[in-house]
Design an enzyme around this catalytic site. Structure first.
Site: not given
Length: 368
Positions: A14, A108-109
């Site tokens: 993350d 983003d993860e």
């Protein structure tokens, strides 16, 4: 037929305050300052906040007005999604150097299954550390990670040592980790469910584990079985590299509140046209049309209609939307409208691919 799943080595990576960190990376004058990506005007919404801004209680999905009230010296910047996607693609290239089993959740993860990995490294903890180092060296951005035997625990663990940290929960540590976990830290347990849990005297994983499955199903429906399993470390969902979207949608927040359904039709037509463009780009259709209405008091209402056939044409979408719009009277003036299409034809293909699959239990020697 009841199946047993193997334990896996799962990493959840993350990025730390991704959008805001990218802006601070590209503009050094913003570093160390409270920053929000999104609209700073009265009706704007925060998409992301830097850690400096979070100290003041600024959070994503918060109105720009409230964010500025909490942090008067907050700096707003407009989002640059092309730039975020560019960096996200560079990060994913790093992931694929270690495993092909990568399931992106957003820009983003992502989840990575490194049970069997391209580096031949038996330590998922070392792999996570190496990946985080690579991300920083190649992008200048920091990432956090959670490492454990399944996606649920890895996701929860990745929040423990943020920012720029990681946490491993080994198979032996899983029971104690989940029992000691505050119930609002369980992934998927939101504010409303947390309050309901509290009323049932469920404050920790241990409290949740003490409840029978029948009790949890009685109070939480199908989700009750999920809670019963995850608190025992049971979460068999594999990392899906070809993760298929369950819905496609489009929405818009308006500068002035909308008060007339007739006027809303014009706005919804524009949203339906954008939704059609997205559907055709993804080459998907759906049966369930959902109208989303956010009122001026920030309450959200959804109205859905399931058709007998798949659609992706804006005119057909609007037929259902009009019916939903006039289904009941508006409670307040409206600040946001959205349309989504779910029950997609990809669901049919996914079920077909899963048919007759057999899972074999595997005993692994784990080094975390």
């Amino acid at each position: 037929m009841e199946t047993q799943m193997p334990q896996r080595k799962i990493i959840h990576v993350d990025m730390d305050a991704f959008y805001a960190s990218v802006e601070q990376l590209d503009n050094p004058s913003l570093r160390g300052k409270p920053l929000a990506v999104g609209g700073g005007e009265k009706r704007g919404v925060v998409s992301a906040a830097s850690y400096e801004a979070r100290k003041y209680g600024v959070r994503s999905a918060m109105s720009g007005y409230l964010a500025k009230k909490r942090c008067p010296h907050l700096i707003f910047v407009k989002p640059r999604f092309d730039r975020y996607r560019e960096i996200s693609q560079r990060i994913r290239k790093i992931f694929f150097e270690y495993t092909d089993l990568v399931e992106p959740l957003s820009l983003d993860e992502a989840y990575l299954d490194v049970t069997q990995n391209k580096k031949g490294n038996p330590s998922a903890t070392m792999i996570a550390q190496e990946i985080r180092n690579r991300i920083f060296e190649e992008t200048g951005l920091r990432a956090s990670a959670g490492i454990s035997i399944n996606k649920f625990i890895a996701k929860v663990a990745s929040d423990f040592n943020k920012p720029n940290g990681q946490k491993t929960v080994t198979p032996d540590e899983v029971p104690a980790f989940l029992e000691e976990l505050a119930i609002n830290k369980f992934h998927g347990v939101g504010k409303v469910t947390t309050e309901k849990m509290y009323k049932l005297a469920i404050f920790t994983g241990a409290d949740l584990k003490a409840k029978t499955e029948e009790f949890l199903v009685q109070h939480f429906g199908k989700a009750g079985s999920h809670y019963y399993n995850v608190v025992r470390g049971i979460h068999n969902s594999p990392v899906k590299p070809d993760r298929i979207a369950k819905s496609v949608g489009a929405e818009h927040t308006y500068g002035e509140n909308l008060v007339s359904e007739v006027f809303m039709e014009e706005k919804l037509q524009q949203i339906a046209a954008e939704l059609e463009r997205r559907l055709k780009k993804k080459k998907v259709s759906g049966k369930t049309v959902t109208l989303k209405i956010k009122y001026s008091d920030f309450t959200v209402q959804t109205r859905s209609k399931t058709l007998l056939y798949f659609i992706n044409d804006s005119s057909l979408i609007m037929e259902a939307v009009k019916e939903l719009l006039y289904q009941e009277k508006l409670k307040e003036s409206v600040r946001l409208l959205g349309i989504s299409l779910s029950n997609l034809n990809t669901d049919v293909r996914e079920k077909g691919n899963d048919k007759n699959k057999k899972t074999v239990a595997v005993q692994l020697q784990f080094e975390f």
